[in-house]
Scaffold this active site. Structure first.
Site, PDB file in Angstrom:
ATOM      1  CD  GLU A  56     -69.085 -75.203  69.238  1.00  0.00           C
ATOM      2  OE1 GLU A  56     -68.568 -74.273  68.583  1.00  0.00           O
ATOM      3  OE2 GLU A  56     -69.960 -75.937  68.774  1.00  0.00           O
ATOM      4  CB  ALA A 168    -101.801 -40.840  40.056  1.00  0.00           C
ATOM      5  NE  ARG A 188     -81.697 -48.710  51.821  1.00  0.00           N
ATOM      6  CZ  ARG A 188     -81.872 -47.458  51.410  1.00  0.00           C
ATOM      7  NH1 ARG A 188     -80.904 -46.581  51.512  1.00  0.00           N
ATOM      8  NH2 ARG A 188     -83.022 -47.089  50.878  1.00  0.00           N
ATOM      9  CB  THR A 200     -87.488 -49.011  41.931  1.00  0.00           C
ATOM     10  OG1 THR A 200     -88.732 -49.607  42.263  1.00  0.00           O
ATOM     11  CG2 THR A 200     -87.061 -48.078  43.046  1.00  0.00           C
ATOM     12  CG  LEU A 208     -81.783 -48.677  46.596  1.00  0.00           C
ATOM     13  CD1 LEU A 208     -82.142 -49.925  45.801  1.00  0.00           C
ATOM     14  CD2 LEU A 208     -82.796 -48.528  47.735  1.00  0.00           C
ATOM     15  CD  GLU A 300     -84.724 -50.323  50.604  1.00  0.00           C
ATOM     16  OE1 GLU A 300     -85.213 -49.189  50.517  1.00  0.00           O
ATOM     17  OE2 GLU A 300     -83.619 -50.533  51.122  1.00  0.00           O
TER      18      GLU A 300
HETATM   19  N1  LIG Z   1     -93.285 -47.232  48.562  1.00  0.00           N
HETATM   20  C1  LIG Z   1     -92.278 -48.062  48.402  1.00  0.00           C
HETATM   21  O1  LIG Z   1     -91.870 -48.761  49.340  1.00  0.00           O
HETATM   22  C2  LIG Z   1     -91.603 -48.147  47.060  1.00  0.00           C
HETATM   23  C3  LIG Z   1     -90.389 -48.825  46.951  1.00  0.00           C
HETATM   24  C4  LIG Z   1     -89.795 -48.923  45.704  1.00  0.00           C
HETATM   25  C5  LIG Z   1     -90.417 -48.356  44.599  1.00  0.00           C
HETATM   26  N2  LIG Z   1     -91.595 -47.668  44.751  1.00  0.00           N
HETATM   27  C6  LIG Z   1     -92.253 -47.073  43.600  1.00  0.00           C
HETATM   28  O2  LIG Z   1     -92.591 -48.129  42.704  1.00  0.00           O
HETATM   29  C7  LIG Z   1     -92.662 -47.587  41.382  1.00  0.00           C
HETATM   30  C8  LIG Z   1     -91.935 -48.517  40.434  1.00  0.00           C
HETATM   31  O3  LIG Z   1     -92.659 -49.732  40.368  1.00  0.00           O
HETATM   32  P1  LIG Z   1     -92.317 -50.810  39.282  1.00  0.00           P
HETATM   33  O4  LIG Z   1     -93.257 -51.941  39.469  1.00  0.00           O
HETATM   34  O5  LIG Z   1     -92.179 -50.178  37.941  1.00  0.00           O
HETATM   35  O6  LIG Z   1     -90.815 -51.168  39.694  1.00  0.00           O
HETATM   36  P2  LIG Z   1     -90.027 -52.431  40.247  1.00  0.00           P
HETATM   37  O7  LIG Z   1     -90.915 -53.454  40.814  1.00  0.00           O
HETATM   38  O8  LIG Z   1     -88.958 -51.884  41.121  1.00  0.00           O
HETATM   39  O9  LIG Z   1     -89.370 -52.970  38.930  1.00  0.00           O
HETATM   40  C9  LIG Z   1     -90.104 -53.712  37.992  1.00  0.00           C
HETATM   41  C10 LIG Z   1     -89.117 -54.150  36.945  1.00  0.00           C
HETATM   42  O10 LIG Z   1     -88.206 -55.084  37.488  1.00  0.00           O
HETATM   43  C11 LIG Z   1     -87.755 -55.930  36.471  1.00  0.00           C
HETATM   44  N3  LIG Z   1     -88.085 -57.300  36.844  1.00  0.00           N
HETATM   45  C12 LIG Z   1     -89.047 -57.753  37.685  1.00  0.00           C
HETATM   46  N4  LIG Z   1     -89.034 -59.100  37.747  1.00  0.00           N
HETATM   47  C13 LIG Z   1     -88.024 -59.493  36.938  1.00  0.00           C
HETATM   48  C14 LIG Z   1     -87.482 -60.740  36.571  1.00  0.00           C
HETATM   49  N5  LIG Z   1     -87.959 -61.898  37.063  1.00  0.00           N
HETATM   50  N6  LIG Z   1     -86.456 -60.774  35.703  1.00  0.00           N
HETATM   51  C15 LIG Z   1     -85.931 -59.640  35.189  1.00  0.00           C
HETATM   52  N7  LIG Z   1     -86.397 -58.417  35.501  1.00  0.00           N
HETATM   53  C16 LIG Z   1     -87.423 -58.355  36.358  1.00  0.00           C
HETATM   54  C17 LIG Z   1     -88.473 -55.521  35.197  1.00  0.00           C
HETATM   55  O11 LIG Z   1     -87.605 -54.603  34.564  1.00  0.00           O
HETATM   56  P3  LIG Z   1     -87.585 -54.335  32.959  1.00  0.00           P
HETATM   57  O12 LIG Z   1     -88.801 -53.553  32.691  1.00  0.00           O
HETATM   58  O13 LIG Z   1     -86.323 -53.588  32.714  1.00  0.00           O
HETATM   59  O14 LIG Z   1     -87.607 -55.677  32.360  1.00  0.00           O
HETATM   60  C18 LIG Z   1     -89.709 -54.851  35.739  1.00  0.00           C
HETATM   61  O15 LIG Z   1     -90.286 -53.946  34.845  1.00  0.00           O
HETATM   62  C19 LIG Z   1     -92.037 -46.202  41.452  1.00  0.00           C
HETATM   63  O16 LIG Z   1     -93.083 -45.244  41.413  1.00  0.00           O
HETATM   64  C20 LIG Z   1     -91.358 -46.178  42.788  1.00  0.00           C
HETATM   65  O17 LIG Z   1     -91.316 -44.862  43.326  1.00  0.00           O
HETATM   66  C21 LIG Z   1     -92.206 -47.573  45.958  1.00  0.00           C
END
Ligand SMILES: NC(=O)c1ccc[n+]([C@@H]2O[C@H](COP(=O)([O-])OP(=O)(O)OC[C@H]3O[C@@H](n4cnc5c(N)ncnc54)[C@H](OP(=O)(O)O)[C@@H]3O)[C@@H](O)[C@H]2O)c1
Length: 372
Positions: A56, A168, A188, A200, A208, A300
């Protein structure tokens, strides 16, 4: 009665307000246009950043003498309190504005209708509600912050046609097409931070970062990773790329992260752990990010973090790309169990838009959580 010139001016004011996206937070984005006493354009302004002059005041300065007897068209109720700058209502009254058209009232308890009352008491005619829906959408991050003290979180996922985020073996590069991936870089660039989970980082070692031709060095969003263990495997790109990185972990884990904290720009935020819950409170993380001026965050992540965010009702909007590819039941699902036992309890979206993105479809909307 709103004139055509005022309608046109409000459209311009909304566009101007959007120029403060990202930098105005925790203040709202505001745009203002002044029409002289004959209804002709006389000046405009927008709020560039917190601490800078309000829209303003800039508009009054740009219109000069023409403000007197003119109309101000503004996207938000003018403030009437002393913050880092003086009350806009005083400036408007002093400038001799005779009419003001406001898109929406400001729910900030320091204003909340009092700005309009002061203007009316000074004899200024006030109209409210022109393009109020557009103004609310524009300022959704600010409105959310006023209500929750947290950053706005958008969950972005790339899905196969059968709702899988990776094959898988965990490979997910690339599900979406080139055009969608370029769009993600623009997404982003439009937020202050990008968030992912340690899963991830371990699986993909993602950068990222924003990689667009016109990205200026130093304009990268903050990269945030959450982990309960501080285990990032052999992944380094996420930490070594330019820009600020925040590693969010439970108390006591920082001591194991000296290899990362020795990298310039990498900080560790520790959070107390809640008994019975693995990891940190994500709500506390988003309160801290908001307090540090990070209004919006693009998440992501894989199913682990995405599920936790949805369960904690911390996802505010989603951007889901669906690509023409099928992974079958072996593929990784987008979400783990969410405790949804029937269609009544499904999480739904509102204000949904759906459009083509190259060979993919992009669906966006705000998440509606059941209140009971
Ligand atoms: N298609 C898509 O859009 C996309 C995007 C991203 C990833 N991906 C795929 O997803 C897969 C990975 O999945 P994901 O479930 O393992 O990975 P994620 O969801 O990225 O990470 C999970 C991890 O985040 C941490 N976390 C989650 N909540 C938390 C909290 N409240 N406090 C502290 N830490 C926390 C933990 O880490 P810690 O185990 O270290 O405790 C948990 O194991 C990969 O294959 C990747 O390629 C796909």
């Amino acid at each position: 009665m709103i004139s055509r010139a005022e309608t046109h001016a409000m459209k311009k004011a909304l566009k101007l307000a959007a120029c403060g996206r990202g930098s105005a937070f925790p203040n709202p984005m505001v745009g203002a246009v002044i029409l002289d006493r004959n209804g002709n354009y006389a000046g405009d302004g927008f709020h560039r950043k917190c601490g800078a002059p309000h829209a303003e005041v800039i508009a009054i300065a740009s219109a000069g003498e023409a403000s007197s007897g003119g109309t101000m068209v503004v996207t938000l109720e003018p403030c009437c309190h002393h913050g880092r700058t003086g009350p806009c209502t005083d400036e408007i009254i002093r400038a001799g504005i005779s009419r003001i058209v406001v898109a929406m009232t400001d729910p900030d308890p320091r204003v909340s209708g009092r700005g309009i009352e002061q203007l009316e008491s000074a004899g200024i005619e006030v109209e409210t509600g022109l393009f109020s829906g557009e103004a609310r959408t524009l300022n959704r991050v600010y409105l959310h912050y006023l209500e929750t003290s947290r950053s706005w979180v958008t969950l972005k996922i790339a899905l196969s046609l059968d709702g899988r985020t990776a094959a898988a073996d965990g490979s997910s590069r690339w599900i979406s097409c080139d055009k969608s991936r370029r769009r993600v870089h623009r997404m982003r660039a439009s937020v202050r931070a990008v968030l992912t989970g340690a899963g991830t980082v371990r699986a993909d070692d993602p950068e990222l970062t924003v990689r667009l031709a016109d990205t200026l060095p130093g304009r990268q969003p903050v990269r945030i990773v959450v982990s309960s263990t501080g285990d990032f495997g052999e992944s380094w790109k996420f930490f070594r790329n330019p820009g600020r990185v925040i590693i969010a972990v439970p108390e006591g884990v920082a001591a194991c992260l000296t290899e990362y904290t020795s990298i310039p720009g990498v900080d560790v935020w520790e959070f107390p752990t809640d008994s019975g819950i693995r990891g940190i409170s994500l709500a506390s993380l988003f309160e801290r990010t908001a307090a540090e001026g990070i209004g919006s965050i693009l998440c992501e992540a894989g199913s682990g973090l995405s599920t936790r965010l949805l369960k904690d009702e911390l996802v505010d909007s989603v951007s889901i790309f669906t690509a023409p590819v099928i992974f079958g039941g072996e593929g990784r699902p987008a979400f783990e169990l969410l405790g949804i036992d029937n269609i009544e309890n499904a999480i739904r979206l509102e204000n949904v838009s759906s459009r083509r993105s190259g060979s993919d479809f992009l669906t966006e909307g705000c998440v509606v959580y059941r209140s009971d």
